[in-house]
Design an enzyme around this catalytic site. Sequence first.
Site, PDB file in Angstrom:
ATOM      1  N   PRO A  83       0.814  -1.184   0.019  1.00  0.00           N
ATOM      2  CA  PRO A  83       0.014  -0.093  -0.059  1.00  0.00           C
ATOM      3  C   PRO A  83       0.842   1.343   0.116  1.00  0.00           C
ATOM      4  O   PRO A  83       1.691   1.273   0.843  1.00  0.00           O
ATOM      5  CB  PRO A  83      -1.026  -0.148   1.330  1.00  0.00           C
ATOM      6  N   ILE A  84       0.522   2.323  -0.752  1.00  0.00           N
ATOM      7  CA  ILE A  84       1.226   3.461  -0.980  1.00  0.00           C
ATOM      8  C   ILE A  84       0.796   4.511   0.194  1.00  0.00           C
ATOM      9  O   ILE A  84      -0.315   4.653   0.719  1.00  0.00           O
ATOM     10  CB  ILE A  84       0.856   4.028  -2.264  1.00  0.00           C
ATOM     11  N   SER A  90       6.998   1.669   0.462  1.00  0.00           N
ATOM     12  CA  SER A  90       6.544   1.641  -0.981  1.00  0.00           C
ATOM     13  C   SER A  90       7.421   2.262  -1.821  1.00  0.00           C
ATOM     14  O   SER A  90       7.877   1.882  -2.994  1.00  0.00           O
ATOM     15  CB  SER A  90       5.333   1.695  -1.116  1.00  0.00           C
ATOM     16  N   SER A  91       7.865   3.478  -1.496  1.00  0.00           N
ATOM     17  CA  SER A  91       8.870   4.430  -2.364  1.00  0.00           C
ATOM     18  C   SER A  91      10.072   3.666  -2.528  1.00  0.00           C
ATOM     19  O   SER A  91      10.681   3.775  -3.679  1.00  0.00           O
ATOM     20  CB  SER A  91       8.847   5.696  -1.687  1.00  0.00           C
ATOM     21  N   ALA A  92      10.733   3.151  -1.343  1.00  0.00           N
ATOM     22  CA  ALA A  92      11.818   2.440  -1.465  1.00  0.00           C
ATOM     23  C   ALA A  92      12.008   1.221  -2.424  1.00  0.00           C
ATOM     24  O   ALA A  92      12.679   0.998  -3.246  1.00  0.00           O
ATOM     25  CB  ALA A  92      12.359   2.324  -0.154  1.00  0.00           C
ATOM     26  N   ASP A 134      15.237   2.809   4.702  1.00  0.00           N
ATOM     27  CA  ASP A 134      14.132   2.057   3.948  1.00  0.00           C
ATOM     28  C   ASP A 134      14.848   1.376   2.619  1.00  0.00           C
ATOM     29  O   ASP A 134      14.398   0.367   2.066  1.00  0.00           O
ATOM     30  CB  ASP A 134      12.944   2.877   3.264  1.00  0.00           C
TER      31      ASP A 134
HETATM   32  N1  LIG Z   1       3.418   0.827  -6.945  1.00  0.00           N
HETATM   33  C1  LIG Z   1       3.926   2.196  -7.391  1.00  0.00           C
HETATM   34  N2  LIG Z   1       4.117   2.730  -8.345  1.00  0.00           N
HETATM   35  C2  LIG Z   1       4.647   4.181  -8.622  1.00  0.00           C
HETATM   36  N3  LIG Z   1       5.139   4.802  -7.595  1.00  0.00           N
HETATM   37  C3  LIG Z   1       5.014   4.253  -6.300  1.00  0.00           C
HETATM   38  C4  LIG Z   1       4.521   3.020  -6.045  1.00  0.00           C
HETATM   39  N4  LIG Z   1       4.434   2.654  -4.803  1.00  0.00           N
HETATM   40  C5  LIG Z   1       4.882   4.002  -4.219  1.00  0.00           C
HETATM   41  N5  LIG Z   1       5.207   4.878  -5.317  1.00  0.00           N
HETATM   42  C6  LIG Z   1       5.885   6.428  -5.073  1.00  0.00           C
HETATM   43  O1  LIG Z   1       6.215   6.396  -3.550  1.00  0.00           O
HETATM   44  C7  LIG Z   1       5.304   7.410  -3.209  1.00  0.00           C
HETATM   45  C8  LIG Z   1       4.762   7.275  -1.786  1.00  0.00           C
HETATM   46  O2  LIG Z   1       6.029   7.419  -1.026  1.00  0.00           O
HETATM   47  P1  LIG Z   1       5.940   7.648   0.757  1.00  0.00           P
HETATM   48  O3  LIG Z   1       7.503   7.643   1.047  1.00  0.00           O
HETATM   49  O4  LIG Z   1       5.388   9.046   0.818  1.00  0.00           O
HETATM   50  O5  LIG Z   1       5.308   6.558   1.339  1.00  0.00           O
HETATM   51  P2  LIG Z   1       5.579   5.131   1.574  1.00  0.00           P
HETATM   52  O6  LIG Z   1       7.090   4.886   0.996  1.00  0.00           O
HETATM   53  O7  LIG Z   1       4.651   4.319   1.316  1.00  0.00           O
HETATM   54  O8  LIG Z   1       5.793   5.310   3.335  1.00  0.00           O
HETATM   55  P3  LIG Z   1       7.267   5.436   4.300  1.00  0.00           P
HETATM   56  O9  LIG Z   1       8.247   6.101   3.479  1.00  0.00           O
HETATM   57  O10 LIG Z   1       6.616   6.043   5.478  1.00  0.00           O
HETATM   58  O11 LIG Z   1       7.396   4.014   4.488  1.00  0.00           O
HETATM   59  C9  LIG Z   1       4.225   7.459  -3.979  1.00  0.00           C
HETATM   60  O12 LIG Z   1       3.550   8.718  -4.142  1.00  0.00           O
HETATM   61  C10 LIG Z   1       4.882   7.262  -5.435  1.00  0.00           C
HETATM   62  O13 LIG Z   1       5.479   8.310  -5.839  1.00  0.00           O
HETATM   63  C1  LIG Z   2      10.514   8.589   8.778  1.00  0.00           C
HETATM   64  C2  LIG Z   2      11.631   7.777   8.261  1.00  0.00           C
HETATM   65  O1  LIG Z   2      12.555   7.656   9.097  1.00  0.00           O
HETATM   66  C3  LIG Z   2      10.854   6.434   7.788  1.00  0.00           C
HETATM   67  C4  LIG Z   2      10.080   6.526   6.665  1.00  0.00           C
HETATM   68  O2  LIG Z   2       9.782   5.093   6.415  1.00  0.00           O
HETATM   69  C5  LIG Z   2      12.049   8.641   7.031  1.00  0.00           C
HETATM   70  C6  LIG Z   2      13.354   8.101   6.574  1.00  0.00           C
HETATM   71  O3  LIG Z   2      14.224   7.335   7.295  1.00  0.00           O
HETATM   72  O4  LIG Z   2      13.931   8.532   5.559  1.00  0.00           O
HETATM   73 MG   LIG Z   3       8.884   6.092   1.419  1.00  0.00          MG
END
Ligand SMILES: Nc1ncnc2c1ncn2[C@@H]1O[C@H](COP(=O)(O)OP(=O)(O)OP(=O)(O)O)[C@@H](O)[C@H]1O
Ligand SMILES: C[C@@](O)(CCO)CC(=O)[O-]
Ligand SMILES: [Mg+2]
Length: 301
Positions: A83-84, A90-92, A134
């Site tokens: 989930p995004i 998900s971004s990593a 990440d």
């Molecule tokens: N399946 C996907 N396809 C394309 N882009 C994606 C996908 N999943 C994540 N992303 C990219 O990553 C962004 C979300 O990243 P964000 O760091 O805000 O949240 P996260 O990585 O899910 O959570 P966290 O960083 O707290 O672990 C999305 O807006 C998009 O740009």
């Molecule tokens: C909030 C944070 O520590 C983790 C996000 O998944 C940011 C980062 O480490 O880049």
């Molecule tokens: Mg992220």
Amino acid sequence: MGESMVTYSAPAKIYLFGEHAVVYNKHAVAVAVNLRTRVSLRRSDRFIYQTDGDTRYIEGALGIFSSLKKIPGLELRVESDIPIGAGLGSSAAVTVATLGALNEEFDAGLGIEEIARLAFEVERSIQGVASPTDTFVSSVGGCVLVPDLTRVTDHLRCSIVIGDTKVVGYTKKLVKDVKELRSRETEILDLIFDTIDRIAVTGLDALSAGDYTRVGELMNINHGLLDAMGVGTSKLSELVYAARSGGALGAKITGAGGGGCIVAICEEKDVGRVVDAIRGRGGGAIVVDVAREGLRRESED
Ligand SMILES: Nc1ncnc2c1ncn2[C@@H]1O[C@H](COP(=O)(O)OP(=O)(O)OP(=O)(O)O)[C@@H](O)[C@H]1O
Ligand SMILES: C[C@@](O)(CCO)CC(=O)[O-]
Ligand SMILES: [Mg+2]
């Protein structure tokens, strides 16, 4: 029929300890889990993307890779179980999988550490401030210690339940909010970060000793400190307390907070009760396993 696509996948992650503090070079312990993002691509005469997210991180990965190899055109497809904006990295995962597939398709000869470093640069350029956690844990898999960037184990002798508030958290904004709070209350935030650092190091010792009761207790303290730095929400804490009442050894926010997910650890016999307790409060609940593999080549399309 064009040449077949090359597909790489990378896993999601949870933090046992240390999110946010790790941005200020404190210790963190993160674990790759078996939700994956798969990126398939092949050379093309233009750029065609198929994805359910925006393309910020994909463009970021292409941009940093283009400094190594020219990309005349690309057909790229993303499919993901992660989930995004839910704090599960998900971004990593999409960045690491994109770089892994580009590395093979354009024969760049990058090793896993180099891919992790490039992916971190992409996250940092988009997030403003970021830690390598990440992208490192999504690259190498297993359970890792940051900032040492070492893989400490690939097995946990407990069950892991993710509780989803189903509310998106915005990492870039939450990291910025914490930075601004620290600029106003520097000494206090640094004391909180130092305490989280000690929790992470002590928690890793407890993990290594198989003392999951203590791991859980330290996760609970870490949750309180994440609340203290302003990244909690009532829904996140509601799911945390539900998981604990359901028999979790420990439960806390995982990732940036502000929405997204909690993570709970429990004994296998209590998994059902923890899942039911989270669902009983309207949260999504899934049982996950440690992903021993990080970046991984998938079979040909
Ligand atoms: N399946 C996907 N396809 C394309 N882009 C994606 C996908 N999943 C994540 N992303 C990219 O990553 C962004 C979300 O990243 P964000 O760091 O805000 O949240 P996260 O990585 O899910 O959570 P966290 O960083 O707290 O672990 C999305 O807006 C998009 O740009
Ligand atoms: C909030 C944070 O520590 C983790 C996000 O998944 C940011 C980062 O480490 O880049
Ligand atoms: Mg992220």
